[in-house]
Design a protein around this motif. Structure first.
Motif, PDB file in Angstrom:
ATOM      1  N   MET A   1       0.842  -1.185   0.000  1.00 52.14           N
ATOM      2  CA  MET A   1       0.000   0.000   0.000  1.00 52.14           C
ATOM      3  C   MET A   1       0.890   1.252   0.000  1.00 52.14           C
ATOM      4  O   MET A   1       2.011   1.218   0.441  1.00 52.14           O
ATOM      5  CB  MET A   1      -0.878   0.026   1.246  1.00 52.14           C
ATOM      6  N   SER A   2       0.319   2.344  -0.405  1.00 53.44           N
ATOM      7  CA  SER A   2       1.094   3.580  -0.444  1.00 53.44           C
ATOM      8  C   SER A   2       1.150   4.226   0.940  1.00 53.44           C
ATOM      9  O   SER A   2       0.266   4.020   1.773  1.00 53.44           O
ATOM     10  CB  SER A   2       0.483   4.558  -1.442  1.00 53.44           C
ATOM     11  N   ILE A   3       2.184   5.004   1.138  1.00 51.04           N
ATOM     12  CA  ILE A   3       2.340   5.721   2.399  1.00 51.04           C
ATOM     13  C   ILE A   3       1.192   6.714   2.575  1.00 51.04           C
ATOM     14  O   ILE A   3       0.658   6.865   3.674  1.00 51.04           O
ATOM     15  CB  ILE A   3       3.700   6.444   2.455  1.00 51.04           C
ATOM     16  N   LEU A   4       0.807   7.388   1.508  1.00 44.60           N
ATOM     17  CA  LEU A   4      -0.281   8.366   1.591  1.00 44.60           C
ATOM     18  C   LEU A   4      -1.578   7.701   2.050  1.00 44.60           C
ATOM     19  O   LEU A   4      -2.237   8.193   2.968  1.00 44.60           O
ATOM     20  CB  LEU A   4      -0.486   9.063   0.245  1.00 44.60           C
TER      21      LEU A   4
ATOM     22  N   VAL B   1      -5.640   6.580   6.326  1.00 49.74           N
ATOM     23  CA  VAL B   1      -6.429   5.624   7.115  1.00 49.74           C
ATOM     24  C   VAL B   1      -6.050   5.712   8.590  1.00 49.74           C
ATOM     25  O   VAL B   1      -6.918   5.723   9.471  1.00 49.74           O
ATOM     26  CB  VAL B   1      -6.256   4.188   6.569  1.00 49.74           C
ATOM     27  N   ALA B   2      -4.749   5.793   8.887  1.00 47.94           N
ATOM     28  CA  ALA B   2      -4.294   5.863  10.278  1.00 47.94           C
ATOM     29  C   ALA B   2      -4.754   7.154  10.950  1.00 47.94           C
ATOM     30  O   ALA B   2      -5.171   7.144  12.116  1.00 47.94           O
ATOM     31  CB  ALA B   2      -2.771   5.742  10.339  1.00 47.94           C
ATOM     32  N   THR B   3      -4.701   8.259  10.228  1.00 42.09           N
ATOM     33  CA  THR B   3      -5.135   9.546  10.782  1.00 42.09           C
ATOM     34  C   THR B   3      -6.637   9.536  11.030  1.00 42.09           C
ATOM     35  O   THR B   3      -7.112  10.044  12.061  1.00 42.09           O
ATOM     36  CB  THR B   3      -4.726  10.703   9.853  1.00 42.09           C
ATOM     37  N   VAL B   4      -7.396   8.950  10.121  1.00 43.81           N
ATOM     38  CA  VAL B   4      -8.847   8.837  10.316  1.00 43.81           C
ATOM     39  C   VAL B   4      -9.144   7.954  11.533  1.00 43.81           C
ATOM     40  O   VAL B   4      -9.993   8.314  12.364  1.00 43.81           O
ATOM     41  CB  VAL B   4      -9.541   8.292   9.045  1.00 43.81           C
TER      42      VAL B   4
ATOM     43  N   SER C   1      12.871   5.781   8.679  1.00 42.28           N
ATOM     44  CA  SER C   1      13.748   5.655   9.840  1.00 42.28           C
ATOM     45  C   SER C   1      14.620   4.406   9.740  1.00 42.28           C
ATOM     46  O   SER C   1      14.121   3.292   9.638  1.00 42.28           O
ATOM     47  CB  SER C   1      12.921   5.581  11.128  1.00 42.28           C
ATOM     48  N   PRO C   2      15.950   4.576   9.782  1.00 43.59           N
ATOM     49  CA  PRO C   2      16.847   3.421   9.734  1.00 43.59           C
ATOM     50  C   PRO C   2      16.935   2.698  11.079  1.00 43.59           C
ATOM     51  O   PRO C   2      17.498   1.620  11.163  1.00 43.59           O
ATOM     52  CB  PRO C   2      18.195   4.039   9.357  1.00 43.59           C
ATOM     53  N   LEU C   3      16.368   3.293  12.117  1.00 46.31           N
ATOM     54  CA  LEU C   3      16.486   2.724  13.455  1.00 46.31           C
ATOM     55  C   LEU C   3      15.413   1.680  13.769  1.00 46.31           C
ATOM     56  O   LEU C   3      15.511   0.972  14.760  1.00 46.31           O
ATOM     57  CB  LEU C   3      16.403   3.847  14.499  1.00 46.31           C
ATOM     58  N   ILE C   4      14.410   1.591  12.930  1.00 46.18           N
ATOM     59  CA  ILE C   4      13.276   0.727  13.214  1.00 46.18           C
ATOM     60  C   ILE C   4      13.355  -0.532  12.368  1.00 46.18           C
ATOM     61  O   ILE C   4      13.524  -0.469  11.153  1.00 46.18           O
ATOM     62  CB  ILE C   4      11.945   1.460  12.933  1.00 46.18           C
ATOM     63  N   ASP C   5      13.235  -1.673  13.006  1.00 50.25           N
ATOM     64  CA  ASP C   5      13.169  -2.952  12.312  1.00 50.25           C
ATOM     65  C   ASP C   5      11.701  -3.254  12.038  1.00 50.25           C
ATOM     66  O   ASP C   5      10.960  -3.656  12.926  1.00 50.25           O
ATOM     67  CB  ASP C   5      13.803  -4.050  13.175  1.00 50.25           C
ATOM     68  N   ALA C   6      11.292  -3.034  10.817  1.00 46.56           N
ATOM     69  CA  ALA C   6       9.877  -3.170  10.461  1.00 46.56           C
ATOM     70  C   ALA C   6       9.385  -4.607  10.483  1.00 46.56           C
ATOM     71  O   ALA C   6       8.215  -4.865  10.290  1.00 46.56           O
ATOM     72  CB  ALA C   6       9.632  -2.555   9.089  1.00 46.56           C
ATOM     73  N   SER C   7      10.266  -5.578  10.727  1.00 48.91           N
ATOM     74  CA  SER C   7       9.815  -6.971  10.743  1.00 48.91           C
ATOM     75  C   SER C   7       9.284  -7.395  12.114  1.00 48.91           C
ATOM     76  O   SER C   7       8.770  -8.492  12.259  1.00 48.91           O
ATOM     77  CB  SER C   7      10.971  -7.892  10.339  1.00 48.91           C
ATOM     78  N   GLN C   8       9.396  -6.551  13.107  1.00 52.73           N
ATOM     79  CA  GLN C   8       8.935  -6.871  14.445  1.00 52.73           C
ATOM     80  C   GLN C   8       7.432  -6.654  14.569  1.00 52.73           C
ATOM     81  O   GLN C   8       6.924  -5.617  14.175  1.00 52.73           O
ATOM     82  CB  GLN C   8       9.664  -6.014  15.490  1.00 52.73           C
ATOM     83  N   ASP C   9       6.721  -7.632  15.138  1.00 46.97           N
ATOM     84  CA  ASP C   9       5.272  -7.530  15.266  1.00 46.97           C
ATOM     85  C   ASP C   9       4.835  -6.451  16.260  1.00 46.97           C
ATOM     86  O   ASP C   9       3.739  -5.943  16.158  1.00 46.97           O
ATOM     87  CB  ASP C   9       4.675  -8.872  15.702  1.00 46.97           C
ATOM     88  N   TRP C  10       5.661  -6.099  17.196  1.00 44.27           N
ATOM     89  CA  TRP C  10       5.295  -5.126  18.216  1.00 44.27           C
ATOM     90  C   TRP C  10       5.648  -3.700  17.805  1.00 44.27           C
ATOM     91  O   TRP C  10       5.508  -2.765  18.574  1.00 44.27           O
ATOM     92  CB  TRP C  10       5.979  -5.459  19.539  1.00 44.27           C
TER      93      TRP C  10
ATOM     94  N   THR D   1      -2.822   1.173  13.205  1.00 46.59           N
ATOM     95  CA  THR D   1      -3.457   1.280  11.894  1.00 46.59           C
ATOM     96  C   THR D   1      -2.409   1.481  10.799  1.00 46.59           C
ATOM     97  O   THR D   1      -2.469   0.831   9.737  1.00 46.59           O
ATOM     98  CB  THR D   1      -4.471   2.437  11.879  1.00 46.59           C
ATOM     99  N   LEU D   2      -1.448   2.357  11.035  1.00 42.96           N
ATOM    100  CA  LEU D   2      -0.416   2.631  10.047  1.00 42.96           C
ATOM    101  C   LEU D   2       0.324   1.362   9.668  1.00 42.96           C
ATOM    102  O   LEU D   2       0.487   1.046   8.487  1.00 42.96           O
ATOM    103  CB  LEU D   2       0.564   3.690  10.572  1.00 42.96           C
ATOM    104  N   ILE D   3       0.781   0.618  10.646  1.00 40.56           N
ATOM    105  CA  ILE D   3       1.556  -0.590  10.395  1.00 40.56           C
ATOM    106  C   ILE D   3       0.738  -1.624   9.619  1.00 40.56           C
ATOM    107  O   ILE D   3       1.259  -2.322   8.766  1.00 40.56           O
ATOM    108  CB  ILE D   3       2.075  -1.182  11.727  1.00 40.56           C
ATOM    109  N   ASN D   4      -0.550  -1.691   9.899  1.00 35.27           N
ATOM    110  CA  ASN D   4      -1.388  -2.681   9.220  1.00 35.27           C
ATOM    111  C   ASN D   4      -1.769  -2.276   7.800  1.00 35.27           C
ATOM    112  O   ASN D   4      -2.253  -3.122   7.043  1.00 35.27           O
ATOM    113  CB  ASN D   4      -2.642  -2.966  10.049  1.00 35.27           C
ATOM    114  N   PHE D   5      -1.568  -1.024   7.434  1.00 35.48           N
ATOM    115  CA  PHE D   5      -1.915  -0.583   6.082  1.00 35.48           C
ATOM    116  C   PHE D   5      -0.693  -0.274   5.212  1.00 35.48           C
ATOM    117  O   PHE D   5      -0.850   0.069   4.046  1.00 35.48           O
ATOM    118  CB  PHE D   5      -2.849   0.630   6.128  1.00 35.48           C
ATOM    119  N   ILE D   6       0.506  -0.369   5.784  1.00 34.74           N
ATOM    120  CA  ILE D   6       1.716  -0.139   4.967  1.00 34.74           C
ATOM    121  C   ILE D   6       2.112  -1.431   4.294  1.00 34.74           C
ATOM    122  O   ILE D   6       2.055  -2.460   4.794  1.00 34.74           O
ATOM    123  CB  ILE D   6       2.858   0.448   5.814  1.00 34.74           C
TER     124      ILE D   6
END
Length: 135
Positions: free
Chosen positions: A1-4, A9-12, A72-81, A130-135
């Motif tokens: 999905m797109s960042i926009l 969705v996350a902001t809503v 962000s290079p500091l975040i490991d996006a593969s983590q479920d939490w 919401t953001l993580i689930n839609f990216i």
């Protein structure tokens, strides 16, 4: 999905959470409302332009938060939490920003600001989930 799309969705979702808390507490915790009242109303008066700019600013900030998260290079996006990190980080950043906005405005009543900031932290957790689930 797109960042926009994910940021919209996350902001809503976050805003719906704030409206639910507003309804439950009988206080207006709507972020777009307060952006309009505290930033744009002093410039443009009570007009639909202030209202529209409040909403646009809210969505723009949501988009910027999403871009910051993705880049962000500091975040490991593969983590479920990771949504907790997203929500907590942006919750703290949002609270800091809102405290500054309230301090420089006529609305610096601690009996409003403290509960507003508490609900804002949880609203940002909703944003993060919401953001993580839609990216």
């Amino acid at each position: 999905m797109s960042i926009l799309f994910a940021s919209i969705v996350a902001t809503v979702a976050m805003t719906i959470f704030s409206y639910i808390i507003s309804w439950w507490s009988r206080k207006n915790y709507s972020e777009p409302y307060w952006l309009a009242q505290l930033i744009y109303k002093p410039v443009f008066g009570t007009t639909s332009l202030s209202f529209i700019l409040g909403w646009l600013t809210h969505f723009l900030i949501g988009y910027l938060f999403a871009v910051i998260w993705i880049k962000s290079p500091l975040i490991d996006a593969s983590q479920d939490w990771r949504y907790l990190i997203v929500g907590a980080f942006f919750g703290c950043l949002g609270i800091f920003s809102w405290i500054l906005i309230f301090l420089f405005s006529q609305k610096n009543d601690k009996s409003f600001i403290i509960p507003y900031c508490c609900q804002l932290f949880f609203a940002h957790l909703v944003y993060g989930i919401t953001l993580i689930n839609f990216i």
